[in-house]
Design an enzyme around this catalytic site. Structure first.
Site, PDB file in Angstrom:
ATOM      1  N   SER B 157       7.679   1.777  -4.054  1.00 37.08           N
ATOM      2  CA  SER B 157       6.888   2.751  -4.794  1.00 37.08           C
ATOM      3  C   SER B 157       7.618   3.136  -6.090  1.00 37.08           C
ATOM      4  CB  SER B 157       6.639   3.969  -3.891  1.00 37.08           C
ATOM      5  OG  SER B 157       5.655   4.799  -4.429  1.00 37.08           O
ATOM      6  N   ASP B 324      -2.695  -1.066   1.054  1.00 35.05           N
ATOM      7  CA  ASP B 324      -2.172  -0.076   0.108  1.00 35.05           C
ATOM      8  C   ASP B 324      -3.162   0.055  -1.047  1.00 35.05           C
ATOM      9  OD1 ASP B 324      -0.774   1.479  -1.699  1.00 35.05           O
ATOM     10  OD2 ASP B 324       1.053   0.273  -1.649  1.00 35.05           O
ATOM     11  N   HIS B 357      -0.051   2.724   1.796  1.00 35.97           N
ATOM     12  CA  HIS B 357       1.147   2.739   0.947  1.00 35.97           C
ATOM     13  C   HIS B 357       2.411   2.974   1.780  1.00 35.97           C
ATOM     14  CE1 HIS B 357       3.330   3.065  -2.755  1.00 35.97           C
ATOM     15  NE2 HIS B 357       3.700   4.303  -2.534  1.00 35.97           N
TER      16      HIS B 357
END
Lengths: 197, 387
Positions: B157, B324, B357
């Protein structure tokens, strides 16, 4: 597979940039890197193969060939290679086009369905052939487009694709005299180097 | 007190702090005269200092990435499933470093720290820092630790964005960059979610324009809402359905107008929100979301990401997860495409997962096989001379 790798390697200019469609465990790219100092990537969809490539240190990009090669620019590779893959994709013609858009040259290898053993099994036994290069039963085969050397060359002519070089291997995967004289009958594997006309 | 940690656990760890007295010029035009960075390290730095790996944390992460603290042994670091002896990031091979980023609230200098100019907490006066600023501050940490080049910089991320930035800003200091569940920059939708999270905090009456420390309060409701919203974007529809379905806490609908939690998913989000308020600072949350919004390494290169990567020397591994939707596989393919265009060495894996995610923190077998396979090669590369 070994003689096939060696023959392809002989066709590749040292230091070339190569894209290998359906690169499997990365054996060809690893070989070309060692023998011809090529750079480039393999495209592969199978997760186990992906992990194998990464372990070997071969650049591999997780991708579905059926989705085309939109992520790659025109003529961005010296060679786009497809070994034993053309017969297993759905959109064969489109992929051939994509191959010659992205690569200055294309190299394809495929099992020749015109090989005498295939012909004999259909003619004499009336069954779909099961041979070393096409080892599957008709109901579980990944090979959904079966074709002969003549079929392929006809398509190339129709599409105005230049055949720059051809090698045909016999059942021992050697480029002997037999397949040179009667390639569509005695050749079990065909290798082509292609260019755009 | 004796602890029973599994053999592939790092065991007990303790954070360290380094103080930096040399001013750090920031992208926003201001500079930090002095600051502290808190970090943890695991494993041993080899003789030629070539086996160091930097792990970069995401929005709400910190320096406690693996192992356990003496005072709270039940709760391991945030990526403990991936880091340890025999785990994909193997601490027998690598010297692993993870720091709390500047602007954080877990020990490194940030809005909760005391501003030396007025002896009060910085609060909203803390400068906005960018990913590039973080990378520069991490480079100074590397200098102090005697690390000239990282064997790898790894992050998921926002952490993956730091890994990318490292390879662009300090090409010669990164051998490998592992960019996981990231994006080359935020989409309008990403920024929109961040904006709602920020508005939740800013509109809390306890926020006091960011000076809430002086009033002895925290904008609990706002920060909690921001976190609840965040959590929705970390999960997938499919994953939420599997985890919560439409399960009712009491087995029936009450048809009350009091909006107590009825569905399990409501209870989960409220729990996540509450727990977050106790460990995180609202000003840091605001700052980190702005850091995310501003991240755009291509902007320095005429908005050509390939041009940005052209100067990188690292080899890359890019990983995404199918479900995601915060930073979808399409975003990772953008990164990969630019790397290919720039002629960089890159492998890309798209991991099937229903975790959304959040998947980048999960021990998904294929994901960990990919990391293990890649990092084993890196270890062979750097430890070959030093053995």
């Amino acid at each position: 597979m070994r003689p096939e790798l060696e023959l392809i390697s002989e066709w590749i200019r040292p230091g070339a940039r190569v894209l290998d469609l359906g690169c499997g465990d990365g054996a060809l790219l690893a070989y070309l890197r060692a023998q011809r100092q090529v750079t480039g990537y393999g495209l592969e969809i199978d997760p186990a193969n992906l992990v194998q490539c990464i372990q070997t240190g071969v650049n591999v990009i997780h991708a579905d060939l059926e989705a085309g090669l939109a992520d790659f620019g025109d003529s961005s590779f010296d060679y786009v290679i497809m070994t034993q893959t053309l017969q297993a994709v759905r959109r064969t013609e489109a992929l051939l086009d994509e191959m010659l858009r992205v690569g200055r040259q294309g190299i394809v290898t495929f099992p020749n369905f015109g090989f005498w053993r295939c012909r004999a099994q259909i003619a004499l036994r009336g069954l779909m052939p099961v041979v070393k290069t096409l080892p599957y039963q008709w109901y579980d085969t990944p090979n959904i487009h079966l074709f002969t050397l003549h079929d392929f060359e006809q398509l190339c002519r129709r599409k105005r694709v230049d055949i720059l070089q051809r090698t045909v291997l016999d059942h021992a995967h050697r480029p002997r005299l037999g397949p040179k004289l009667w390639p569509n009958l005695l050749g079990e594997i065909a290798l082509y180097r292609l260019g755009r006309a | 007190m004796p602890h029973n940690f599994p053999p592939d656990s790092i065991g007990l760890v303790t954070p360290q702090t380094l103080r930096f007295e040399q001013p750090l010029a920031l992208d926003c035009g201001r500079s930090l005269a002095q600051y502290e960075i808190v970090f943890e390290t695991y494993g041993t730095l080899n003789a030629d200092h070539s086996n160091a790996v930097l792990v970069c944390h995401a929005l709400s992460g910190d320096h406690h990435v693996a192992g356990h603290y003496e005072e709270d042994p039940g709760k391991p670091g945030w990526w403990d499933n991936c880091i340890g002896p025999g785990k994909p990031l193997d601490t027998r091979e690598f010297f692993v470093v993870c720091c709390n980023n500047l602007g954080g609230c877990r020990g490194s200098t940030g809005p909760t720290a005391i501003n030396p100019d007025n002896r009060k907490p910085y609060g909203p006066d803390f400068p906005i820092v960018t990913v590039k600023d973080w990378v520069r501050s991490q480079a100074r940490l590397a200098d102090r630790l005697g690390i000239q080049q990282w064997a790898a910089v790894i992050g998921g991320s926002l952490g993956g964005m730091q890994a990318m930035q490292w390879a662009i800003t300090f090409p010669e200091r990164v051998r490998h960059a592992l960019v996981i569940a990231a994006a080359p920059r935020l989409s309008a939708q990403n920024i929109a979610f961040n904006e709602v999270a920020r508005q939740a905090i800013l509109s809390d009456p306890d926020f006091h324009h960011g000076h809430y420390y002086e009033f002895g309060v925290v904008p609990r409701r706002g920060l909690m809402l921001a976190r609840m919203l965040g959590h929705i974007t970390y999960l997938s529809e499919e994953g939420m359905r599997a985890k919560f379905g439409r399960e009712l806490r009491e087995g029936r609908m009450n048809f009350n107008f009091n909006f107590e939690t009825e569905f399990q998913v409501e209870s989960y989000l409220r729990h996540q929100g509450h727990a977050f308020v106790d460990r995180f600072d609202a000003n840091t949350y605001l700052l980190m979301t702005k850091t995310l919004d501003y991240f755009d390494p291509a902007a320095d290169f005429d908005h050509d990401l390939a041009a940005a990567f052209h100067r990188a020397q690292a080899r890359f591994l890019v990983v995404s997860f199918t479900s995601d939707w915060r930073f979808s596989p399409a975003r990772s393919r953008e990164i990969t495409r630019a790397l290919v265009q720039a002629g960089r060495e890159v492998s890309y894996a798209e991991i099937p997962s229903a975790f959304g995610h959040d998947a980048f923190l999960m021990p998904i077998p294929l994901y960990h096989d990919v990391l293990r396979g890649y990092l084993t090669r890196v270890a062979q590369e750097v430890n070959v001379h030093a053995a």
